[in-house]
Design a protein around this motif. Structure first.
Motif, short mmCIF file in Angstrom:
data_model
loop_
_atom_site.label_atom_id
_atom_site.label_comp_id
_atom_site.label_asym_id
_atom_site.label_seq_id
_atom_site.Cartn_x
_atom_site.Cartn_y
_atom_site.Cartn_z
N LYS A 281 4.31 -2.76 3.78
CA LYS A 281 5.32 -1.95 3.13
C LYS A 281 6.73 -2.42 3.48
CE LYS A 281 6.93 1.63 0.86
NZ LYS A 281 6.82 1.72 -0.61
N ASN A 282 6.91 -2.89 4.71
CA ASN A 282 8.25 -3.20 5.21
C ASN A 282 8.45 -4.68 5.51
OD1 ASN A 282 9.30 -0.28 5.70
ND2 ASN A 282 7.29 -0.34 6.70
N ALA A 283 7.69 -5.56 4.87
CA ALA A 283 7.74 -6.99 5.18
C ALA A 283 9.14 -7.56 4.98
CB ALA A 283 6.73 -7.74 4.31
N GLN A 284 9.77 -7.22 3.86
CA GLN A 284 11.09 -7.79 3.58
C GLN A 284 12.12 -7.30 4.60
OE1 GLN A 284 12.36 -7.17 -0.42
NE2 GLN A 284 14.21 -8.44 -0.23
N ALA A 285 12.08 -5.99 4.91
CA ALA A 285 13.03 -5.43 5.87
C ALA A 285 12.83 -6.02 7.26
CB ALA A 285 12.88 -3.91 5.92
N ILE A 286 11.56 -6.25 7.63
CA ILE A 286 11.28 -6.83 8.94
C ILE A 286 11.87 -8.24 9.04
CG2 ILE A 286 9.41 -7.66 10.44
CD1 ILE A 286 7.71 -5.32 9.36
N PHE A 287 11.72 -9.03 7.96
CA PHE A 287 12.24 -10.39 7.98
C PHE A 287 13.77 -10.39 8.07
CE2 PHE A 287 13.77 -14.21 5.73
CZ PHE A 287 13.23 -15.17 6.58
N LEU B 113 0.84 -1.20 0.00
CA LEU B 113 0.00 0.00 0.00
C LEU B 113 0.88 1.25 0.00
CD1 LEU B 113 -2.43 -1.21 2.79
CD2 LEU B 113 -2.98 -1.05 0.36
N PRO B 114 0.34 2.39 -0.43
CA PRO B 114 1.08 3.65 -0.33
C PRO B 114 1.22 4.03 1.14
CG PRO B 114 -1.15 4.05 -1.09
CD PRO B 114 -0.96 2.57 -1.07
N ALA B 115 2.33 3.67 1.74
CA ALA B 115 2.47 3.72 3.19
C ALA B 115 2.25 5.10 3.77
CB ALA B 115 3.85 3.18 3.59
N ARG B 116 2.89 6.09 3.18
CA ARG B 116 2.83 7.42 3.79
C ARG B 116 1.40 7.96 3.78
NH1 ARG B 116 7.09 11.75 1.78
NH2 ARG B 116 8.40 10.14 2.76
N ALA B 117 0.75 7.92 2.62
CA ALA B 117 -0.62 8.46 2.51
C ALA B 117 -1.59 7.68 3.38
CB ALA B 117 -1.07 8.47 1.06
N ALA B 118 -1.44 6.34 3.37
CA ALA B 118 -2.36 5.51 4.16
C ALA B 118 -2.16 5.75 5.65
CB ALA B 118 -2.16 4.04 3.81
N SER B 119 -0.90 5.86 6.07
CA SER B 119 -0.63 6.08 7.49
C SER B 119 -1.14 7.44 7.95
CB SER B 119 0.87 5.97 7.77
OG SER B 119 1.32 4.66 7.48
#
Length: 704
Positions: free
Chosen positions: A601-607, A290-296
């Motif tokens: 948005k950050n799934a890969q970085a979290i893993f 999702l468009p993280a900034r706008a959605a957040s």
């Protein structure tokens, strides 16, 4: 397919609209006779025309203008549960005319309307409320007709939007509507975001924004029709059992307006959030990104107001709960006073006639007081008697000797104060006794000095200082005031609370029937429920003997009035609890929404951080930091609000004006509420974040 969250919120909105419509229409039905086009309020009369002559003229007027006219009169013995409608109709086949034979179709069960021919109104004073059933312009013609008869009247439209909006704008129903609107926006937006993968597939197939939106609208229309049918069937069945589908057209119209506004809001949200998903490229969208900034940002634009709203509603819930507890505490006291009743006076009088009423009613009340037939329990705010003297917040009860005979009040040694002798021979027989609690001892001289002006504002000199005797009462006493005190205090304090049991009051005891109280004072106390008769038959006898049928229009048992107020307080409490539940649901949904946007948005970085040995807090420090700032802001909101209120009070002091209230203080309850909400909203976000973290780790490990 539509996300199940959207289906749920549309169904919930339809059901909620029906519930709000029911409460709204029931309230209208209790306040006014429905289906009228205008209300004509006759305020004054030159006494050139009798009540029976006015009734006869109105019957001719209704026939000539092809309208129906009805006079509303409250029931003398049950004014809170029954009213009488004296009707004349110029249209025999109209709905209003049918009420004479079939009865008024009441929407609710708690208030009855009995319809009579207008000719039966008799010699009653013509001043009061008249309903017009017909074209709106007929009301102006009726005002002109009243003027010809020597009556001064004005037109009102209580069912118009212009007059309804200010009345309901600050009410609990309006707050419920606002909270549900916020929840509807939140749930709709979250459901569209959760359907991002589906929209990504549709975009991959070449669908445009307009095509996808039209697809969703077609599915919504199909589902909405079935949901509306199911809700309508259930509502019709319940209303059929409850009131035989009375005023079903009005109910359906109000429901449609409420539901329509909420649905339009949800459709606008649906379109806006769908457009937001198009800001992500197709391939990332297929993964649910999702468009993280706008959605957040959008989530927090809802989340922050929801937090403050939840805190405000939680405070209201606690206050309403405390009010119910205090009313339950005083319920046993009301039960003990049995049929003790107050009176309701005619409010449809001009200035001159009001003065005449005060004299006539006041004279009767004084005579009844001298005969020991009534209890006086007038109320005043302690600070109001001497605004610039520094008196603390408190209450004065202006009572007669009969009050002391009914309600125990003791001195510091525990000896009960008893009524002064009525033969005029005792030492206190002709004195005004001021019973001041020990806790107010240092203010006793100031209070005593203000008593003449308090009892007789226009002529304080009629009470000499030596006629005021100051005595000391034991601190910590609670005294029954025979009313909730709302009529005397709600306007001044802008609050609604039960004050039936008054803590540490100053009692000003006036001899029964004494000239220390003016006729106007007796009447003024009566309008506030501060004059009651232990035996209501004395009221009926006094009305007939003194021909006060036009001045005293109702007899209200104080216990019955307290029960009605308890019912209203319970209804308000339930609505506040509902509002709080919805506001908390909004907090949970927005919190989960923030976590969804962040994790996708950050799934890969979290893993990667997880397999690299990062701690949970370090892996998610960005979202945890934002939530921490939000928690700090929420925790500081109550102290800031208290500080702001006290700064406003200091402005009064700086100008030499007494502050309208005591300085606000932060209570343990305030801290507990704030801590609870902070813990809940932070806990919900933390739990959601942990769930998504584990899912990402599990999926990453599986793919590896």
């Amino acid at each position: 397919m539509l996300h199940r969250g959207i289906k749920f919120i549309y169904t919930a909105v339809l059901a909620f609209s029906a519930v709000v419509s029911f409460l709204f229409v029931r309230g209208l039905d209790e306040d006014w006779v429905l289906d009228h086009s205008a209300v004509v309020w006759v305020l004054d009369s030159d006494d050139s025309t009798s009540g029976s002559q006015v009734a006869g003229d109105l019957a001719s007027f209704a026939a000539d203008h092809k309208i129906s006219v009805a006079r509303e009169v409250p029931d003398l013995k049950d004014p809170d549960g029954r009213r009488h409608l004296y009707l004349a109709s110029g249209i025999p086949d109209s709905d209003a005319a049918s009420w004479l034979d079939e009865g008024y179709p009441a929407f609710g069960r708690d208030y009855r309307t009995e319809v009579h021919p207008l000719a039966e109104v008799g010699q009653r004073d013509p001043r009061g409320f008249y309903y017009v059933f017909g074209p709106p312009e007929a009301a102006d013609a009726l005002v002109a007709e009243f003027a010809r008869l020597g009556l001064q009247a004005s037109v009102q439209h209580p069912l118009s939007l212009a007059e309804l909006a200010p009345y309901y704008a600050d009410g609990t129903l309006a707050l419920a509507l606002g909270v549900v609107a916020l929840a509807a926006v939140t749930m709709t937006g979250a459901s569209v975001l959760l359907n991002a993968k589906t929209y990504g597939v549709l975009r991959l197939q070449g669908r445009s924004f307009a095509e996808i939106l039209l697809r969703d609208l077609r599915q919504l229309a199909a589902f909405g029709a079935s949901a509306a049918g199911a809700v309508a069937a259930g509502v019709l069945a319940l209303l059929g059992l409850y009131n035989g589908l009375a005023w079903i057209g009005l109910f359906a119209s109000v429901t449609a307006v409420i539901a329509g506004l909420l649905v339009l809001l949800m459709l606008a949200t649906h379109a806006a959030v769908l457009a937001l998903t198009f800001k992500t490229d197709v391939l990332p969208a297929l993964k649910g990104e999702l468009p993280a900034r706008a959605a957040s940002v959008s989530a927090y634009l809802v989340r922050v107001p929801a937090l403050l709203l939840a805190l405000s509603i939680a405070t209201s819930v606690v206050a309403a709960g405390q009010d119910i507890l205090s009313r339950q505490e005083s319920r046993d006291v009301y039960a003990k006073v049995g049929e003790t009743s107050a009176i309701r006076l005619n409010g449809s009088l001009g200035e001159d006639d009001t003065k005449v009423m005060e004299e006539r009613v006041g004279r009767w009340l004084r005579q009844s007081d001298a005969a020991g037939k009534l209890i006086v329990a007038g109320r005043r705010e302690l600070r109001d008697i001497a605004p610039r003297s520094g008196l603390p917040q408190g209450e004065i009860l202006i009572v007669n000797e009969t009050f002391l005979a009914q309600q125990p009040f003791v001195d510091p040694a525990g000896r009960r104060y008893t009524p002064a002798p009525q033969d005029g021979k005792g030492p206190d027989a002709h004195a005004v006794r001021v019973l001041v609690p020990e806790s107010l001892g240092r203010h006793a001289s100031v209070i005593a000095a203000e008593i003449p002006g308090t009892l007789s504002p226009a002529q304080p000199e009629r009470i000499r200082p030596d006629q005021v005797q100051t005595l000391t009462a034991k601190s910590g006493q609670r005294v029954f005031g025979y009313s909730s005190g709302d009529q005397a205090h709600t306007a001044a304090r802008n609050i609604k609370e039960d004050r039936s049991l008054v803590s540490d009051p100053v009692l000003v005891v006036v001899p029964n029937g004494s000239r220390f109280l003016t006729d106007n004072a007796y009447t003024s106390f009566a309008t506030q429920g501060g004059v009651v008769f232990p035996d209501p038959s004395h009221i009926q006898a006094g009305i007939e003997a003194n021909k006060l049928q036009d001045e005293v229009i109702a007899i209200r048992p104080v216990g019955q009035n307290a029960a009605l107020q308890m019912r209203d307080a319970l209804n308000d409490f339930r609505l506040h609890v509902f509002n709080l539940a919805v506001a908390v649901a909004v907090l949970v949904i927005t919190g989960i929404g923030v976590c969804i946007v962040y994790s996708r948005k950050n799934a890969q970085a979290i893993f990667v951080k997880h397999i690299s040995g990062w701690r949970f807090a370090a892996s998610h420090r960005s979202v945890l930091a934002v939530e921490g700032v939000l928690a700090v802001l929420l925790a500081g909101w109550v102290p800031f609000d208290v500080w702001q209120q006290n700064q406003e009070l200091k402005e009064y002091t700086a100008l030499g004006i007494p502050a309208p209230s005591e300085p606000a203080q932060i209570t343990a309850l305030d801290l507990g509420l704030t801590a609870g909400l902070v813990a809940f909203e932070a806990g919900a976000v933390l739990l959601a974040l942990m769930v998504f973290h584990r899912r990402i780790v599990k999926e990453g490990a599986t793919e590896g």
